[in-house]
Design a protein around this motif. Structure first.
Motif, PDB file in Angstrom:
ATOM      1  N   VAL A   1     -75.962  -5.104   4.687  1.00  0.00           N
ATOM      2  CA  VAL A   1     -75.350  -3.827   4.308  1.00  0.00           C
ATOM      3  C   VAL A   1     -75.233  -3.799   2.789  1.00  0.00           C
ATOM      4  CG1 VAL A   1     -73.307  -2.379   4.510  1.00  0.00           C
ATOM      5  CG2 VAL A   1     -74.050  -3.746   6.484  1.00  0.00           C
ATOM      6  N   MET A   2     -75.824  -2.784   2.176  1.00  0.00           N
ATOM      7  CA  MET A   2     -75.750  -2.593   0.730  1.00  0.00           C
ATOM      8  C   MET A   2     -74.858  -1.383   0.458  1.00  0.00           C
ATOM      9  SD  MET A   2     -77.639  -5.003  -0.501  1.00  0.00           S
ATOM     10  CE  MET A   2     -77.866  -4.561  -2.201  1.00  0.00           C
ATOM     11  N   TRP A   3     -73.798  -1.601  -0.353  1.00  0.00           N
ATOM     12  CA  TRP A   3     -72.838  -0.543  -0.660  1.00  0.00           C
ATOM     13  C   TRP A   3     -72.625  -0.562  -2.164  1.00  0.00           C
ATOM     14  CZ3 TRP A   3     -67.888   0.225   2.749  1.00  0.00           C
ATOM     15  CH2 TRP A   3     -67.218   1.382   2.357  1.00  0.00           C
ATOM     16  N   ASP A   4     -72.973   0.523  -2.834  1.00  0.00           N
ATOM     17  CA  ASP A   4     -72.882   0.622  -4.298  1.00  0.00           C
ATOM     18  C   ASP A   4     -73.642  -0.505  -4.988  1.00  0.00           C
ATOM     19  OD1 ASP A   4     -71.369   2.950  -4.279  1.00  0.00           O
ATOM     20  OD2 ASP A   4     -69.464   1.869  -4.261  1.00  0.00           O
ATOM     21  N   GLY A   5     -74.806  -0.840  -4.459  1.00  0.00           N
ATOM     22  CA  GLY A   5     -75.656  -1.852  -5.075  1.00  0.00           C
ATOM     23  C   GLY A   5     -75.262  -3.287  -4.795  1.00  0.00           C
ATOM     24  N   ALA A   6     -74.180  -3.510  -4.069  1.00  0.00           N
ATOM     25  CA  ALA A   6     -73.740  -4.874  -3.751  1.00  0.00           C
ATOM     26  C   ALA A   6     -73.894  -5.119  -2.255  1.00  0.00           C
ATOM     27  CB  ALA A   6     -72.282  -5.072  -4.156  1.00  0.00           C
ATOM     28  N   GLU A   7     -74.330  -6.320  -1.916  1.00  0.00           N
ATOM     29  CA  GLU A   7     -74.444  -6.675  -0.501  1.00  0.00           C
ATOM     30  C   GLU A   7     -73.101  -7.179  -0.002  1.00  0.00           C
ATOM     31  OE1 GLU A   7     -76.956  -9.508   2.581  1.00  0.00           O
ATOM     32  OE2 GLU A   7     -77.475  -9.522   0.462  1.00  0.00           O
ATOM     33  N   LEU A   8     -72.620  -6.556   1.069  1.00  0.00           N
ATOM     34  CA  LEU A   8     -71.394  -6.994   1.718  1.00  0.00           C
ATOM     35  C   LEU A   8     -71.776  -7.609   3.058  1.00  0.00           C
ATOM     36  CD1 LEU A   8     -69.040  -3.963   0.989  1.00  0.00           C
ATOM     37  CD2 LEU A   8     -69.094  -6.153  -0.183  1.00  0.00           C
ATOM     38  N   ILE A   9     -71.176  -8.737   3.389  1.00  0.00           N
ATOM     39  CA  ILE A   9     -71.518  -9.460   4.611  1.00  0.00           C
ATOM     40  C   ILE A   9     -70.586  -9.020   5.740  1.00  0.00           C
ATOM     41  CG2 ILE A   9     -71.805 -11.735   5.654  1.00  0.00           C
ATOM     42  CD1 ILE A   9     -73.690 -11.173   3.285  1.00  0.00           C
ATOM     43  N   PHE A  10     -71.165  -8.524   6.815  1.00  0.00           N
ATOM     44  CA  PHE A  10     -70.405  -8.111   7.985  1.00  0.00           C
ATOM     45  C   PHE A  10     -70.927  -8.846   9.205  1.00  0.00           C
ATOM     46  CE2 PHE A  10     -70.015  -4.532   5.087  1.00  0.00           C
ATOM     47  CZ  PHE A  10     -68.650  -4.298   5.126  1.00  0.00           C
ATOM     48  N   GLN A  11     -70.051  -9.037  10.184  1.00  0.00           N
ATOM     49  CA  GLN A  11     -70.482  -9.668  11.425  1.00  0.00           C
ATOM     50  C   GLN A  11     -70.918  -8.630  12.445  1.00  0.00           C
ATOM     51  OE1 GLN A  11     -66.698 -11.544  12.729  1.00  0.00           O
ATOM     52  NE2 GLN A  11     -67.165 -10.677  14.719  1.00  0.00           N
ATOM     53  N   GLU A  12     -70.495  -7.381  12.244  1.00  0.00           N
ATOM     54  CA  GLU A  12     -70.827  -6.347  13.214  1.00  0.00           C
ATOM     55  C   GLU A  12     -70.834  -4.979  12.548  1.00  0.00           C
ATOM     56  OE1 GLU A  12     -68.878  -4.573  17.334  1.00  0.00           O
ATOM     57  OE2 GLU A  12     -68.414  -6.633  16.741  1.00  0.00           O
ATOM     58  N   VAL A  13     -71.828  -4.173  12.907  1.00  0.00           N
ATOM     59  CA  VAL A  13     -71.921  -2.777  12.467  1.00  0.00           C
ATOM     60  C   VAL A  13     -72.163  -1.947  13.720  1.00  0.00           C
ATOM     61  CG1 VAL A  13     -73.215  -1.092  11.107  1.00  0.00           C
ATOM     62  CG2 VAL A  13     -72.914  -3.414  10.228  1.00  0.00           C
ATOM     63  N   THR A  14     -71.281  -0.980  13.987  1.00  0.00           N
ATOM     64  CA  THR A  14     -71.464  -0.123  15.165  1.00  0.00           C
ATOM     65  C   THR A  14     -71.275   1.339  14.778  1.00  0.00           C
ATOM     66  OG1 THR A  14     -69.121  -0.339  15.763  1.00  0.00           O
ATOM     67  CG2 THR A  14     -70.648  -1.877  16.806  1.00  0.00           C
TER      68      THR A  14
END
Length: 150
Positions: free
Chosen positions: A22-35
């Motif tokens: 997941v890229m948000w405002d040019g930074a990668e954020l690490i998530f365990q789940e996206v729904t």
């Protein structure tokens, strides 16, 4: 074709869903789940008063996008989601695009979806139980105005 003129059969497999970024405002954020990556077109039903058919005609109406839910483990000192959430002021927030990418087996982007005009709408801290044996997880809901493959 193989060197001997025969056709080699290659099996094509669908992508796995456990490898994504997941890229948000040019930074990668690490998530365990996206729904919640979904889009729906509302239905308009109409029947003219002089129509000889006693049923409605269905037409596509306004598109509606569900909120996206992002879940991640809580790490000591990590306030990335809280920083994004605390930037909300009454009806003002710098909306941004969020790109969610599904990765292939070599960790290259296989497919991506872009959320347009996204902003955080809810944040939830983990529940706490003294007898639990689980990772602490925080959840953020993100509202947006468009979902499209990119």
């Amino acid at each position: 074709m193989a060197d001997d003129g025969s056709v080699q059969s290659q099996t094509v497999w669908p992508l796995v869903k456990f490898s994504f970024k997941v890229m948000w405002d040019g930074a990668e954020l690490i998530f365990q789940e996206v729904t919640g990556l979904s889009s729906e077109t509302q239905i308009i039903e109409y029947r003219g008063g002089s129509s000889p058919v006693y049923s409605t005609v269905k037409m596509p109406g306004i598109q509606k996008f569900s909120n996206i839910t992002l879940k991640k483990g809580i790490f000591k000192g990590d306030k990335a989601l809280w920083d994004k959430y605390s930037a909300i002021k009454m009806n003002t927030y710098k909306r941004s695009s969020i790109v969610i990418s599904l990765l292939d087996e070599s960790q290259q982007v296989a497919m991506s979806w872009t959320l347009k005009n996204a902003f955080p709408s809810k944040i939830t801290v983990t529940d706490m139980k003294s007898d639990a044996n689980e990772v602490a997880v925080e959840t953020m809901e993100v509202a947006h105005e468009g979902l499209a493959p990119s």
